[in-house]
Write a protein that holds these residues in place. Sequence first.
Motif, PDB file in Angstrom:
ATOM      1  N   SER A 137       0.852  -1.192   0.000  1.00  0.00           N
ATOM      2  CA  SER A 137       0.000   0.000   0.000  1.00  0.00           C
ATOM      3  C   SER A 137       0.882   1.235   0.000  1.00  0.00           C
ATOM      4  O   SER A 137       2.029   1.204   0.470  1.00  0.00           O
ATOM      5  CB  SER A 137      -0.944   0.007   1.208  1.00  0.00           C
ATOM      6  OG  SER A 137      -0.222   0.295   2.382  1.00  0.00           O
ATOM      7  N   TRP A 138       0.349   2.303  -0.556  1.00  0.00           N
ATOM      8  CA  TRP A 138       1.071   3.575  -0.672  1.00  0.00           C
ATOM      9  C   TRP A 138       0.091   4.681  -0.326  1.00  0.00           C
ATOM     10  O   TRP A 138      -0.981   4.764  -0.931  1.00  0.00           O
ATOM     11  CB  TRP A 138       1.569   3.719  -2.116  1.00  0.00           C
ATOM     12  CG  TRP A 138       2.218   5.019  -2.491  1.00  0.00           C
ATOM     13  CD1 TRP A 138       3.531   5.343  -2.398  1.00  0.00           C
ATOM     14  CD2 TRP A 138       1.577   6.169  -3.085  1.00  0.00           C
ATOM     15  NE1 TRP A 138       3.747   6.618  -2.885  1.00  0.00           N
ATOM     16  CE2 TRP A 138       2.572   7.149  -3.305  1.00  0.00           C
ATOM     17  CE3 TRP A 138       0.261   6.466  -3.438  1.00  0.00           C
ATOM     18  CZ2 TRP A 138       2.288   8.393  -3.869  1.00  0.00           C
ATOM     19  CZ3 TRP A 138      -0.020   7.713  -3.999  1.00  0.00           C
ATOM     20  CH2 TRP A 138       0.996   8.655  -4.210  1.00  0.00           C
ATOM     21  N   LEU A 139       0.427   5.452   0.676  1.00  0.00           N
ATOM     22  CA  LEU A 139      -0.473   6.539   1.099  1.00  0.00           C
ATOM     23  C   LEU A 139       0.322   7.838   1.154  1.00  0.00           C
ATOM     24  O   LEU A 139       1.230   7.981   1.960  1.00  0.00           O
ATOM     25  CB  LEU A 139      -1.060   6.217   2.483  1.00  0.00           C
ATOM     26  CG  LEU A 139      -1.986   7.262   3.094  1.00  0.00           C
ATOM     27  CD1 LEU A 139      -3.304   7.344   2.333  1.00  0.00           C
ATOM     28  CD2 LEU A 139      -2.267   6.942   4.551  1.00  0.00           C
ATOM     29  N   VAL A 183      -2.243  -6.069   4.069  1.00  0.00           N
ATOM     30  CA  VAL A 183      -1.967  -4.828   4.792  1.00  0.00           C
ATOM     31  C   VAL A 183      -3.178  -4.494   5.662  1.00  0.00           C
ATOM     32  O   VAL A 183      -4.305  -4.471   5.170  1.00  0.00           O
ATOM     33  CB  VAL A 183      -1.691  -3.687   3.803  1.00  0.00           C
ATOM     34  CG1 VAL A 183      -1.550  -2.368   4.541  1.00  0.00           C
ATOM     35  CG2 VAL A 183      -0.437  -3.995   2.994  1.00  0.00           C
ATOM     36  N   VAL A 184      -2.944  -4.255   6.937  1.00  0.00           N
ATOM     37  CA  VAL A 184      -4.056  -3.879   7.812  1.00  0.00           C
ATOM     38  C   VAL A 184      -4.268  -2.368   7.696  1.00  0.00           C
ATOM     39  O   VAL A 184      -5.024  -1.917   6.860  1.00  0.00           O
ATOM     40  CB  VAL A 184      -3.809  -4.347   9.264  1.00  0.00           C
ATOM     41  CG1 VAL A 184      -5.047  -4.091  10.100  1.00  0.00           C
ATOM     42  CG2 VAL A 184      -3.483  -5.837   9.293  1.00  0.00           C
ATOM     43  N   ALA A 185      -3.570  -1.588   8.493  1.00  0.00           N
ATOM     44  CA  ALA A 185      -3.752  -0.138   8.410  1.00  0.00           C
ATOM     45  C   ALA A 185      -2.741   0.451   7.434  1.00  0.00           C
ATOM     46  O   ALA A 185      -1.548   0.179   7.540  1.00  0.00           O
ATOM     47  CB  ALA A 185      -3.582   0.474   9.784  1.00  0.00           C
ATOM     48  N   PRO A 186      -3.203   1.237   6.457  1.00  0.00           N
ATOM     49  CA  PRO A 186      -2.283   1.738   5.439  1.00  0.00           C
ATOM     50  C   PRO A 186      -1.423   2.925   5.890  1.00  0.00           C
ATOM     51  O   PRO A 186      -0.521   3.331   5.181  1.00  0.00           O
ATOM     52  CB  PRO A 186      -3.230   2.176   4.315  1.00  0.00           C
ATOM     53  CG  PRO A 186      -4.514   2.508   5.005  1.00  0.00           C
ATOM     54  CD  PRO A 186      -4.603   1.600   6.193  1.00  0.00           C
ATOM     55  N   ILE A 187      -1.730   3.446   7.068  1.00  0.00           N
ATOM     56  CA  ILE A 187      -0.968   4.610   7.520  1.00  0.00           C
ATOM     57  C   ILE A 187       0.135   4.130   8.463  1.00  0.00           C
ATOM     58  O   ILE A 187      -0.117   3.316   9.339  1.00  0.00           O
ATOM     59  CB  ILE A 187      -1.895   5.660   8.179  1.00  0.00           C
ATOM     60  CG1 ILE A 187      -1.112   6.909   8.558  1.00  0.00           C
ATOM     61  CG2 ILE A 187      -2.621   5.120   9.395  1.00  0.00           C
ATOM     62  CD1 ILE A 187      -1.999   8.101   8.793  1.00  0.00           C
TER      63      ILE A 187
END
Lengths: 352, 177
Positions: B34-36, B59-63
Amino acid sequence: MEKHLMKGAEAIAEAAILAGCRQFFGYPITPQNQIPEYMSKRMPQIGGCFLQAESEVSAINMVYGAAGSGARVMTSSSSPGISLKQEGISYIACAELPCVIVNIVRGGPGLGGIQPAQSDYFQCTKGGGHGDYRLIVLAPDSVQEAVDFTYKAFDLADKYRNPVLILGDGMIGQMMEPVVLPEAKTEFVDKPWATTGRKGKDRRIINSLYIDPAVLEQINLELMKKYELIAKNETACEEYMADDADIIIAAYGTTARIAKKSIKELRAKGIKAGLIRPITLWPFPSEAFSKAADHAKCMLTVEMSCGQMVEDVRLAVNGKVPVDFFGRVGGMIPSWKEIMAAAENTLKGGKN
Amino acid sequence: MTHELIIAGFGGQGVLSMGQLLVRAGLIENKEVSWLPSYGPEMRGGSANCSVIISDEPVVAPIVTDASCLMAMNRPSLEKFVSSVVPGGMVFVNSSLIDIKVERTDVTVYYVPCNQIAAELGNTKVAGNVMLGAFIAATGAVSVENVMQSLSQTFKNKQHLLGVNREALEAGGALVK
């Protein structure tokens, strides 16, 4: 299945196109500009229409017109822009026209900020515009769900002749994740009510004005019947480690993903925590919460708002267990550690 | 294995592109990614950062709030995010632009003179890839070949730039080996 790496906003736009959307009307606002940007590039390539209206009010009324003629049509905006669209949404709901509206929520009230928020829950699920009406509200928690729900939204809209709203936050719009895209839709339901030119047929009228109160009452009652049917058929939620949980965390969208991390850590400490994540915010999955309240000791609703969905959780639980609330607002994102601490506090009988 | 990264610098340094290159390479390797990005009224010279996760599990939380690794391209980024790195994590410092040392002793620090090496390679724009080369050599999160493949897709019409980018990745990698 080929995986594509896409930004949430672009993925929503492509999913709409694959669902057969060929009409898009919008007006720019951060943080969802990649949706109209993508549409402006793609629509001319596939013989569709992208139109940047002079305002949100115009855009939603263009949606009203296109929906009336039977087109698969979408608009997207972010919080202040969605507020401007409310009159049109109420008209579309009354005229029973299918359309898809995307709200990539930013912090409010007012012009607010441009960072992620969930403070439009009330507006999206409780009406927003005037009169008794409901939108089907879908809340994705990943880019893949943003694709799947947008794709499905057009079918739901056609099936029930009702606007469907995709509720994401700035994170859903901006983040990039791998997605599998669905097949392009080629078959669509017949729309015998659409105003496509009389051509010798009976007159078809699309209207939201009913001066005779007896008639308008009937219209309202029929809408309510439809909403009951939608609630019966379409209510959806995800349960995560909820079966044996002492504390149920209620959260939706990206907040639910952060809460999952908190739950993993709580479980590692021996605390039985679980999650109920509403997927349809309306119709609200009340039954799941009511059932969970039979075995859980307490609940904690976590939102990027000052406490909106928590009211629906409390109604669903109906006093069976305490329902606490933890939120961050204004574009601030709760961390998994904060949620974890809040859950431990709730379990001890404290108030967050 | 889960790599949770924060890549930060000033707008124009390519920190968002660095993150995208990594997740594209991760995707080629069938990893969960993931990419945020930080998005805001960002502009050239302002600050920019992204959260990147490359993992064997969904991926659980992307942050990213507890980073296994920080790549800091300028000093404000180092100062802002160094405390977000978990004990035992890694900090990559662009020592061409950052004249301070990391005071923490519970993280592994790599000082990478990204801009200087890029200038020596004849293209200052590849500074980011010097950093990525160091990161890849130290962590093995993805392979250089797959970063090159994702770069090749991105640079469809600029294939002549692939050579210097590879040199940058290799030069960065050589520093930590």
